[in-house]
Design an enzyme around this catalytic site. Structure first.
Site, PDB file in Angstrom:
ATOM      1  N   ARG A  60       0.821  -1.219   0.000  1.00 10.99           N
ATOM      2  CA  ARG A  60       0.000   0.000   0.000  1.00 10.99           C
ATOM      3  C   ARG A  60       0.852   1.266   0.000  1.00 10.99           C
ATOM      4  O   ARG A  60       0.420   2.317  -0.451  1.00 10.99           O
ATOM      5  CB  ARG A  60      -0.964  -0.013   1.199  1.00 10.99           C
ATOM      6  CG  ARG A  60      -2.143   0.937   1.006  1.00 10.99           C
ATOM      7  CD  ARG A  60      -3.167   0.848   2.130  1.00 10.99           C
ATOM      8  NE  ARG A  60      -2.568   1.062   3.428  1.00 10.99           N
ATOM      9  CZ  ARG A  60      -2.586   0.205   4.439  1.00 10.99           C
ATOM     10  NH1 ARG A  60      -3.206  -0.942   4.318  1.00 10.99           N
ATOM     11  NH2 ARG A  60      -1.995   0.487   5.579  1.00 10.99           N
ATOM     12  N   TYR A 114     -14.903  21.183 -12.758  1.00 11.09           N
ATOM     13  CA  TYR A 114     -15.325  19.849 -13.213  1.00 11.09           C
ATOM     14  C   TYR A 114     -16.460  19.378 -12.300  1.00 11.09           C
ATOM     15  O   TYR A 114     -16.307  19.341 -11.076  1.00 11.09           O
ATOM     16  CB  TYR A 114     -14.101  18.943 -13.087  1.00 11.09           C
ATOM     17  CG  TYR A 114     -14.284  17.507 -13.476  1.00 11.09           C
ATOM     18  CD1 TYR A 114     -14.518  17.145 -14.798  1.00 11.09           C
ATOM     19  CD2 TYR A 114     -14.159  16.506 -12.526  1.00 11.09           C
ATOM     20  CE1 TYR A 114     -14.646  15.809 -15.144  1.00 11.09           C
ATOM     21  CE2 TYR A 114     -14.288  15.170 -12.869  1.00 11.09           C
ATOM     22  CZ  TYR A 114     -14.534  14.827 -14.183  1.00 11.09           C
ATOM     23  OH  TYR A 114     -14.660  13.513 -14.519  1.00 11.09           O
ATOM     24  N   ASP A 186      -6.921  22.672  -9.922  1.00  9.68           N
ATOM     25  CA  ASP A 186      -7.038  21.533 -10.834  1.00  9.68           C
ATOM     26  C   ASP A 186      -6.371  21.961 -12.140  1.00  9.68           C
ATOM     27  O   ASP A 186      -6.895  22.795 -12.876  1.00  9.68           O
ATOM     28  CB  ASP A 186      -8.520  21.176 -11.025  1.00  9.68           C
ATOM     29  CG  ASP A 186      -8.712  19.908 -11.855  1.00  9.68           C
ATOM     30  OD1 ASP A 186      -7.845  19.639 -12.722  1.00  9.68           O
ATOM     31  OD2 ASP A 186      -9.717  19.214 -11.661  1.00  9.68           O
ATOM     32  N   LYS A 211      -5.808  11.865 -18.096  1.00 11.34           N
ATOM     33  CA  LYS A 211      -5.921  12.625 -19.350  1.00 11.34           C
ATOM     34  C   LYS A 211      -4.564  12.658 -20.060  1.00 11.34           C
ATOM     35  O   LYS A 211      -4.151  11.672 -20.631  1.00 11.34           O
ATOM     36  CB  LYS A 211      -6.460  14.024 -19.043  1.00 11.34           C
ATOM     37  CG  LYS A 211      -7.697  14.028 -18.129  1.00 11.34           C
ATOM     38  CD  LYS A 211      -8.949  13.526 -18.834  1.00 11.34           C
ATOM     39  CE  LYS A 211     -10.113  13.256 -17.898  1.00 11.34           C
ATOM     40  NZ  LYS A 211     -10.587  14.369 -17.110  1.00 11.34           N
TER      41      LYS A 211
HETATM   42  C1  LIG Z   1     -11.387  14.145 -15.866  1.00 11.09           C
HETATM   43  C2  LIG Z   1     -11.163  15.234 -14.896  1.00 11.09           C
HETATM   44  C3  LIG Z   1     -11.066  14.970 -13.536  1.00 11.09           C
HETATM   45  C4  LIG Z   1     -11.296  13.595 -12.962  1.00 11.09           C
HETATM   46  O1  LIG Z   1     -10.368  12.663 -13.395  1.00 11.09           O
HETATM   47  P1  LIG Z   1     -10.747  11.074 -13.400  1.00 11.09           P
HETATM   48  O2  LIG Z   1      -9.423  10.438 -13.541  1.00 11.09           O
HETATM   49  O3  LIG Z   1     -11.651  10.888 -14.571  1.00 11.09           O
HETATM   50  O4  LIG Z   1     -11.405  10.784 -12.093  1.00 11.09           O
HETATM   51  C5  LIG Z   1     -10.793  16.016 -12.687  1.00 11.09           C
HETATM   52  N1  LIG Z   1     -10.640  17.268 -13.150  1.00 11.09           N
HETATM   53  C6  LIG Z   1     -10.729  17.559 -14.461  1.00 11.09           C
HETATM   54  C7  LIG Z   1     -10.538  18.962 -14.901  1.00 11.09           C
HETATM   55  C8  LIG Z   1     -10.991  16.559 -15.371  1.00 11.09           C
HETATM   56  O5  LIG Z   1     -11.120  16.871 -16.665  1.00 11.09           O
END
Ligand SMILES: *Cc1c(COP(=O)(O)O)cnc(C)c1O
Length: 394
Positions: A60, A114, A186, A211
């Site tokens: 972990r 988001y 973010d 992403k």
């Molecule tokens: C996709 C996304 C997330 C969440 O990511 P996941 O890996 O899909 O949980 C958070 N913030 C933004 C801006 C995103 O585009």
């Protein structure tokens, strides 16, 4: 300062996190799968317990596969103290917030975040006694007027999801620092390559590595990189919640990371070419792309960012949902689905939800991710889909 801090970003991308003791000379840090780690003696076990950060201890706590990715992400953020990894971007957002906030605190949350982020605030933080106030993404230094005695943190997302307003992050961080308020960003759209968040004053910078870091639409992973004052509490909270990333997914993210620089350049170039073409089409009322003058927040983007990625939205000129659906379904080279940041182009009809600031809901928005295909093929595809839109809209 680490030796790597003197290197330019492309050089750091190639070398970050590849410690000899983790790779054994293999170029890519291998996949180390583990739950139990075996020790020869009780003394060895006790040594590992006392030094859990850089000794194999228990699955972990990670293995060199995850440590290498975390260290690489830290090395991309000058001034950062460390990075924690999560099984998704949403888990990264949630844990970052929980590492800072306690009952009685107030959070200032950007209104263009988001959607799962405000949903977390309203469904998890609120019952814990943490209140969330939503603010206009273009508030800039005006954020100072919203900071009250209970304000503990400010959450930013720049550019905003779906609507792409670029925030004045340095001004917001300056106002926050003056009042002892923690800042979170973010940074998924830009990554540290296009916007080094910690150097711009952010305390906790969050990536949905799902992403552009993974970059091939085949793994889910999140990351939070912390400035020194908040690093220990991020690490502690992450461990208390038992957050862990599978080594196979960490491997895929590390592999993707090595080509992030050239991929982002291609996403930028293709994206801007397609966005400029779309801006000239009569069926398109607006192109929400931070690199296009007129996009809200274009000025801070031009001042603070090293470039653009490949995600933006367009507002179709009238037509209603039926014509929008016809346009989206007619697109052949764009896949229809959630997420983005892979090598392939994507399309999605989107309807932003606002909590504090008005948004013209009659706007017929479609979000596009421009991939690594030839942009002239994408433009030809968009042209035939816009003809279909026109046909249905009339
Ligand atoms: C996709 C996304 C997330 C969440 O990511 P996941 O890996 O899909 O949980 C958070 N913030 C933004 C801006 C995103 O585009």
């Amino acid at each position: 300062m680490k030796k790597s801090d003197t290197h330019r970003i492309a050089t750091r991308l190639a070398n970050a996190g590849r410690r000899k003791e983790w790779t054994n000379g293999i170029v890519n840090p291998p996949v180390w799968r583990a739950s139990t780690i075996l020790f020869d003696t009780v003394a060895d076990l006790r040594h590992a317990v006392a030094n859990p950060d850089d000794t194999l201890y228990y699955g972990r706590r990670g293995t060199p596969t995850q440590w290498s990715l975390a260290e690489a992400l830290t090395e991309l953020e000058p001034g950062a103290a460390g990075t924690m990894l999560y099984p998704s971007g949403v888990a990264a957002v949630a844990t970052a917030l929980l590492s800072i906030l306690k009952p009685g605190d107030e959070l200032l949350m950007v209104d263009s975040a988001y959607e799962p982020t405000p949903v977390f605030c309203d469904n998890v933080l609120k019952p814990m006694g943490i209140t969330t106030r939503y603010y206009d993404p273009l508030i800039g230094e005006g954020i100072a007027d919203l900071i009250g005695p209970a304000t503990r943190a400010i959450f930013m997302e720049s550019p905003g999801s779906l609507t792409f307003e670029v925030q004045d992050v340095p001004a917001i961080c300056a106002a926050a620092k003056e009042r002892g308020v923690v800042t979170l960003l973010d940074n998924t759209w830009a990554t540290p390559l296009l916007f080094p968040a910690i150097a711009n004053g952010v305390d906790l910078t969050i990536l949905a590595a799902t992403k552009y870091i993974v970059g091939h639409s085949d793994a889910m992973i999140g990351a939070v990189t912390a400035a020194p004052p908040v690093w220990e509490q991020l690490r502690r909270t992450t461990r208390l919640y038992g957050q862990h990333v599978a080594p196979d997914d960490a491997y895929l993210a590390s592999r993707g990371l090595r080509t992030l620089g050239i991929r982002l350049k291609a996403h930028e170039e293709n994206g801007i070419k397609v966005a400029r073409w779309l801006a000239e089409q009569p069926e398109v009322a607006a192109v929400l792309h931070p690199a296009l003058p007129g996009c809200p927040g274009h000025e801070p983007w031009a001042r603070d960012f090293n470039g653009a990625s490949g995600l933006f939205s367009i507002a179709l000129a009238g037509g209603g949902d039926e014509a929008r659906v016809a346009f989206v379904d007619a697109l052949d080279l764009f896949g229809l689905g959630f997420s983005w940041g892979g090598y392939e182009s994507l399309k999605l009809p989107v309807d932003p939800r606002r909590r504090a600031t008005p948004w013209p809901q009659e706007q017929n928005l479609v979000r596009l991710h421009i991939g690594l295909e030839d942009p002239d093929d994408l433009i030809a595809d968009l042209a035939q889909a816009l003809a279909r839109f026109r046909h249905v809209a009339e």
